[in-house]
Design a protein around this motif. Structure first.
Motif, PDB file in Angstrom:
ATOM      1  N   GLN A 249       0.863  -1.178   0.000  1.00  0.00           N
ATOM      2  CA  GLN A 249       0.000   0.000   0.000  1.00  0.00           C
ATOM      3  C   GLN A 249       0.902   1.232   0.000  1.00  0.00           C
ATOM      4  O   GLN A 249       1.584   1.512   0.978  1.00  0.00           O
ATOM      5  N   PRO A 250       0.943   2.003  -1.095  1.00  0.00           N
ATOM      6  CA  PRO A 250       1.934   3.081  -1.214  1.00  0.00           C
ATOM      7  C   PRO A 250       1.788   4.197  -0.197  1.00  0.00           C
ATOM      8  O   PRO A 250       2.762   4.893   0.099  1.00  0.00           O
ATOM      9  N   SER A 251       0.595   4.379   0.374  1.00  0.00           N
ATOM     10  CA  SER A 251       0.405   5.456   1.342  1.00  0.00           C
ATOM     11  C   SER A 251       0.785   5.042   2.767  1.00  0.00           C
ATOM     12  O   SER A 251       0.768   5.873   3.677  1.00  0.00           O
ATOM     13  N   ARG A 252       1.122   3.791   2.943  1.00  0.00           N
ATOM     14  CA  ARG A 252       1.471   3.270   4.267  1.00  0.00           C
ATOM     15  C   ARG A 252       2.982   3.290   4.445  1.00  0.00           C
ATOM     16  O   ARG A 252       3.722   2.998   3.504  1.00  0.00           O
ATOM     17  N   SER A 253       3.464   3.628   5.624  1.00  0.00           N
ATOM     18  CA  SER A 253       4.906   3.592   5.861  1.00  0.00           C
ATOM     19  C   SER A 253       5.392   2.153   5.831  1.00  0.00           C
ATOM     20  O   SER A 253       4.622   1.200   6.022  1.00  0.00           O
ATOM     21  N   ALA A 254       6.692   1.985   5.590  1.00  0.00           N
ATOM     22  CA  ALA A 254       7.264   0.640   5.555  1.00  0.00           C
ATOM     23  C   ALA A 254       7.028  -0.084   6.876  1.00  0.00           C
ATOM     24  O   ALA A 254       6.701  -1.274   6.900  1.00  0.00           O
TER      25      ALA A 254
END
Length: 242
Positions: free
Chosen positions: A88-93
């Motif tokens: 999910q690109p909006s979630r931090s690693a």
């Protein structure tokens, strides 16, 4: 759990296209097994069947003697990296890993351990969508290691890594194998595996064309490139398999 992957006589089609045509090999503990072949040879399809993401028409694929679908908390048995872009690109690693850890009954401490192990501490709170491909590969490796599994499967993990990253992942794979884990690493480049894989499974047209030690393969051919070309010269690309 025994650290093995056992693939026996897998067959699969995508419509009229033969993807797997009797694929058979074993990944044993304590070594890195290179899974090599041209695009369309059946590597990714085989890995997806092992993980229960695709169903084979016949044959079997077992992790530690059991089908993947029967494993409780599977991350503790087998870790896998199939697609570094699957996030999910909006979630931090860190949140990406925490979400996966919680689904497997694992805590934040383990998340921080694997973040450090793959060298992402400084970038852990950044959105994963802004990561380079090499950083996404590192994040995917971290996810595969969350459950400290005895079996690892990595599909083209060298893609996107800079020279420093390639040195890092080779060293990591060697150290993990030395701990007794069974490790399957796919690539379409024999050279990527030369310094890390002790065992090589070469595939083409959905079947195994060579299953041998790296030392024996090198001993039988002038160069690894010669070995690869000779073994896969009859391989053709199959739509829907890789």
């Amino acid at each position: 759990m025994q650290a093995t992957i056992e693939v026996n006589d897998l067959h699969k089609r995508f419509g009229s296209t033969v993807a797997l045509d009797g694929m058979t090999f074993t990944v044993r503990p304590g070594r890195v097994t290179g899974f090599v072949g041209p695009n369309g040879a059946g590597k990714s399809t085989t890995m997806r069947v092992i993980l229960g993401l695709d169903a084979a028409a016949s044959g079997s694929a077992l992790v530690g003697g059991r089908p993947y679908r029967t494993l409780r908390f599977p991350y503790r048995h087998v870790g896998a990296l199939l697609d570094a872009a699957a996030l999910q690109p909006s979630r931090s690693a860190r949140h990406h890993l925490l979400w996966q850890a919680h689904s497997q009954g694992l805590g934040a401490r383990r998340v921080d351990e694997v973040i450090d192990l793959v060298g992402l501490r400084q970038a852990a709170r950044r959105k994963a969508g802004g990561y380079s491909l090499g950083m996404r590969q590192r994040l995917g490796v971290a996810a595969a290691l969350l459950g400290d599994p005895p079996v690892l499967m990595l599909d083209e993990p060298f893609n996107g890594l800079d020279p420093e990253g390639i040195v890092w992942i080779r060293g990591l794979l060697r150290s993990l194998a030395a701990e007794g884990r069974a490790i399957l690493v796919s690539s379409h480049l024999m050279s990527e595996l030369q310094d890390v894989a002790g065992h090589i499974v070469v595939v083409g047209r959905g079947r195994v064309v060579a299953d041998t030690s790296m030392a024996d393969l090198i001993g039988q051919h002038a160069t690894l490139e010669d070995a690869y070309l000779e073994l896969t010269r009859d391989a053709v690309e199959f739509r829907g398999a890789s």
